[in-house]
Enzyme design. Structure first.
Site, PDB file in Angstrom:
ATOM      1  CG  ASN A   1      -0.204  -0.142   2.502  1.00 42.65           C
ATOM      2  OD1 ASN A   1       0.572   0.740   2.859  1.00 42.65           O
ATOM      3  ND2 ASN A   1      -0.392  -1.253   3.213  1.00 42.65           N
TER       4      ASN A   1
ATOM      5  CB  ILE B   1      -1.276  -7.010  14.485  1.00 40.65           C
ATOM      6  CG1 ILE B   1      -0.711  -7.739  13.259  1.00 40.65           C
ATOM      7  CG2 ILE B   1      -0.271  -7.017  15.634  1.00 40.65           C
ATOM      8  CD1 ILE B   1       0.456  -7.025  12.595  1.00 40.65           C
TER       9      ILE B   1
ATOM     10  CG  PHE C   1      -2.378   5.763  13.210  1.00 39.74           C
ATOM     11  CD1 PHE C   1      -1.671   5.611  14.378  1.00 39.74           C
ATOM     12  CD2 PHE C   1      -2.257   6.957  12.505  1.00 39.74           C
ATOM     13  CE1 PHE C   1      -0.844   6.620  14.854  1.00 39.74           C
ATOM     14  CE2 PHE C   1      -1.438   7.973  12.962  1.00 39.74           C
ATOM     15  CZ  PHE C   1      -0.732   7.799  14.140  1.00 39.74           C
TER      16      PHE C   1
ATOM     17  CE  LYS D   1      -9.020  -2.885  14.035  1.00 35.96           C
ATOM     18  NZ  LYS D   1      -7.971  -3.116  13.035  1.00 35.96           N
TER      19      LYS D   1
HETATM   20  N1  CTP Z   1      -4.146  -3.261  11.839  1.00 38.40           N
HETATM   21  C1  CTP Z   1      -3.538  -4.403  12.329  1.00 38.40           C
HETATM   22  N2  CTP Z   1      -3.566  -5.549  11.614  1.00 38.40           N
HETATM   23  C2  CTP Z   1      -4.204  -5.629  10.429  1.00 38.40           C
HETATM   24  C3  CTP Z   1      -4.827  -4.467   9.907  1.00 38.40           C
HETATM   25  C4  CTP Z   1      -4.800  -3.303  10.642  1.00 38.40           C
HETATM   26  O1  CTP Z   1      -2.977  -4.353  13.411  1.00 38.40           O
HETATM   27  N3  CTP Z   1      -4.198  -6.747   9.751  1.00 38.40           N
HETATM   28  C5  CTP Z   1      -4.120  -2.029  12.641  1.00 38.40           C
HETATM   29  C6  CTP Z   1      -3.463  -0.842  11.961  1.00 38.40           C
HETATM   30  O2  CTP Z   1      -2.082  -0.790  12.275  1.00 38.40           O
HETATM   31  C7  CTP Z   1      -4.228   0.333  12.544  1.00 38.40           C
HETATM   32  C8  CTP Z   1      -5.619  -0.221  12.822  1.00 38.40           C
HETATM   33  O3  CTP Z   1      -5.468  -1.637  12.861  1.00 38.40           O
HETATM   34  O4  CTP Z   1      -3.680   0.760  13.764  1.00 38.40           O
HETATM   35  C9  CTP Z   1      -6.668   0.142  11.807  1.00 38.40           C
HETATM   36  O5  CTP Z   1      -6.177  -0.143  10.516  1.00 38.40           O
HETATM   37  P1  CTP Z   1      -7.000   0.272   9.226  1.00 38.40           P
HETATM   38  O6  CTP Z   1      -6.240  -0.161   8.021  1.00 38.40           O
HETATM   39  O7  CTP Z   1      -7.448   1.684   9.335  1.00 38.40           O
HETATM   40  O8  CTP Z   1      -8.332  -0.579   9.373  1.00 38.40           O
HETATM   41  P2  CTP Z   1      -8.647  -2.098   9.321  1.00 38.40           P
HETATM   42  O9  CTP Z   1      -8.816  -2.584  10.729  1.00 38.40           O
HETATM   43  O10 CTP Z   1      -7.656  -2.827   8.493  1.00 38.40           O
HETATM   44  O11 CTP Z   1     -10.073  -2.074   8.634  1.00 38.40           O
HETATM   45  P3  CTP Z   1     -10.479  -1.586   7.163  1.00 38.40           P
HETATM   46  O12 CTP Z   1      -9.314  -1.915   6.269  1.00 38.40           O
HETATM   47  O13 CTP Z   1     -11.692  -2.398   6.855  1.00 38.40           O
HETATM   48  O14 CTP Z   1     -10.770  -0.134   7.258  1.00 38.40           O
END
Ligand code: CTP
Length: 398
Positions: free
Chosen positions: A210, A307, A323, A341
């Site tokens: 990304n 995570i 975030f 979360k």
């Molecule tokens: N995060 C994580 N593990 C993942 C995805 C996200 O720990 N597999 C954490 C990111 O580091 C961030 C938070 O979750 O602190 C939110 O990430 P974001 O990408 O905004 O949202 P998602 O939970 O992935 O949900 P979506 O993509 O549906 O918006």
């Protein structure tokens, strides 16, 4: 501490070939609006002219303890009293020995003896001189006295030897000095921060990732370290140098990030997941490069573990920050993630903007907790990092 504007800095220059690099160090302090005084030893004058430092610092250079024209009314006692930080760069073995044993035979050593200000030394010498037991003992004396030793670095030396003895680079010294100028309001606090994108391989030459540059997480790590914290940064692939004084763990995939975070989580007080973790990985990773035989290539992706969701379930009394990278319904979506979360705080940023979110030096964040919502204006990511740390501090002190 977001700025060092108005801080009183003394740079002491002693006789080493690296003295020319100290000009860059002086420039960094001036550019950051510090008030700079430069003091040179006689030996330093053999390597670089006082006029160069005078031009950069905009004030007279202290050369001799009996110099009648050196800033009238500013004798060495006053200089020593006013300093927020004294940096000796380069610091020769000779000057290190003198200050370790309380000598005051020139303006610089007299200032050190008369001062209660923090002192930082940046050794520069031949590698055998650095390895000599006399120098080791002197450095230990100074460390015990609270003097901060920056470097030396390993590399090519002026005397054509190579080894430990090079003065650290000016940018490194400057960055390291910021911690000594800060209030250290996060001392005794251990941060675990994640940053950057992850890369999920498809075949040996391709991957899915990304647009995250890692800047926000790196600035958070930098700011926390400057404020006295012990910081571990788990980073996906970025083009950024590791922040000075921060423990770096470099990973590539979401699985590797998850393993690294889990290992370090028990030891931290505050965990900030600023990484843009890949939500999906390719179900199969081809061992060989996929050839362009097909007109349409279908790849199946499977979900990576979340995570942060896992950390939320086992957080105990740790402070957990997430975030939220959103392109629509910023506050609504971020708030959902805060509760889902089990976070103490979530930082929401709109990643569809060109001046905030991914790959920019600026950000505009919303800091959301169960009870509060703060909108910070558009600012540098370093300032935004301080804003986030200020909110964490306020909430932990409640
Ligand atoms: N995060 C994580 N593990 C993942 C995805 C996200 O720990 N597999 C954490 C990111 O580091 C961030 C938070 O979750 O602190 C939110 O990430 P974001 O990408 O905004 O949202 P998602 O939970 O992935 O949900 P979506 O993509 O549906 O918006």
């Amino acid at each position: 501490m977001e700025t060092i504007a108005g801080k009183n800095i003394i740079i002491g220059v002693t006789g080493g070939i690296a003295a020319y690099k100290t000009l860059i160090l002086a420039r960094l302090f001036i550019n950051n609006e510090a008030i700079l005084k430069v003091v040179m030893t006689k030996a330093a004058e053999s390597f670089i002219g006082p006029l160069s430092f005078q031009a950069i610092s905009g004030s007279k250079i202290g050369l001799d303890i009996l110099d009648p024209v050196f800033d009238s009314g500013m004798d060495h006692i006053e200089l020593a009293r006013d300093a927020d930080l004294i940096i000796i760069a380069p610091a020769t073995a000779n000057t290190i020995a003198k200050i370790a044993h309380g000598f005051s035979d020139n303006l610089l050593t007299s200032i050190i003896l008369a001062s209660t200000s923090p002192v930082m030394i940046c050794p520069a010498m031949n590698n055998n001189m650095w390895a000599n037991q006399a120098t080791i003992d002197n450095i230990n004396i100074l460390k015990k006295r609270g003097v901060h030793v920056c470097g030396p670095a390993y590399g090519e030396l002026a005397c054509s030897d190579s080894g430990a003895g090079r003065m650290e680079e000016p940018e490194f010294i400057f960055e390291d000095s910021l911690r000594l100028l800060s209030e250290n309001d996060f001392s005794d606090t251990r941060f675990l921060i994640s940053a950057g994108p992850t890369q999920e391989p498809i075949d040996p030459v391709r991957y899915i990732t990304n647009r995250s540059s890692g800047k926000m997480g790196y600035e958070l790590a930098r700011a926390a370290r400057i404020r006295g914290a012990e910081v571990t940064l788990v980073s996906g692939p970025t083009n950024l140098p590791g922040p000075v004084g921060v423990e770096m763990i470099n990973i590539r995939t979401a699985k590797e990030m998850s393993d690294a975070i889990k290992k370090k989580f028990t030891d931290c007080d505050i965990c900030i997941m600023a990484a843009a973790v890949g939500d999906y990985r390719s179900q199969k990773q081809s061992e060989q490069k996929i050839k362009k035989d097909m007109d349409v290539l279908n790849i199946n992706f499977e979900k990576n573990p979340d995570i942060l969701l896992g950390l939320g379930k086992q957080k105990g009394d740790k402070f957990l920050v997430g975030f939220a990278a959103e392109t629509q319904d910023l506050i609504k979506n971020a708030t959902k993630k805060l509760f889902k979360k089990n976070l103490n705080m979530i930082v929401a940023n709109d990643v569809s903007r060109t001046d905030a979110g991914f790959q920019t030096n600026t950000n505009q964040v919303h800091i959301l907790t169960e009870k509060t919502a703060i909108k910070l204006p558009l600012m540098s990511k370093f300032r935004a990092a301080h804003g986030i740390l200020n909110s964490i501090k306020a909430m932990r002190n409640e």
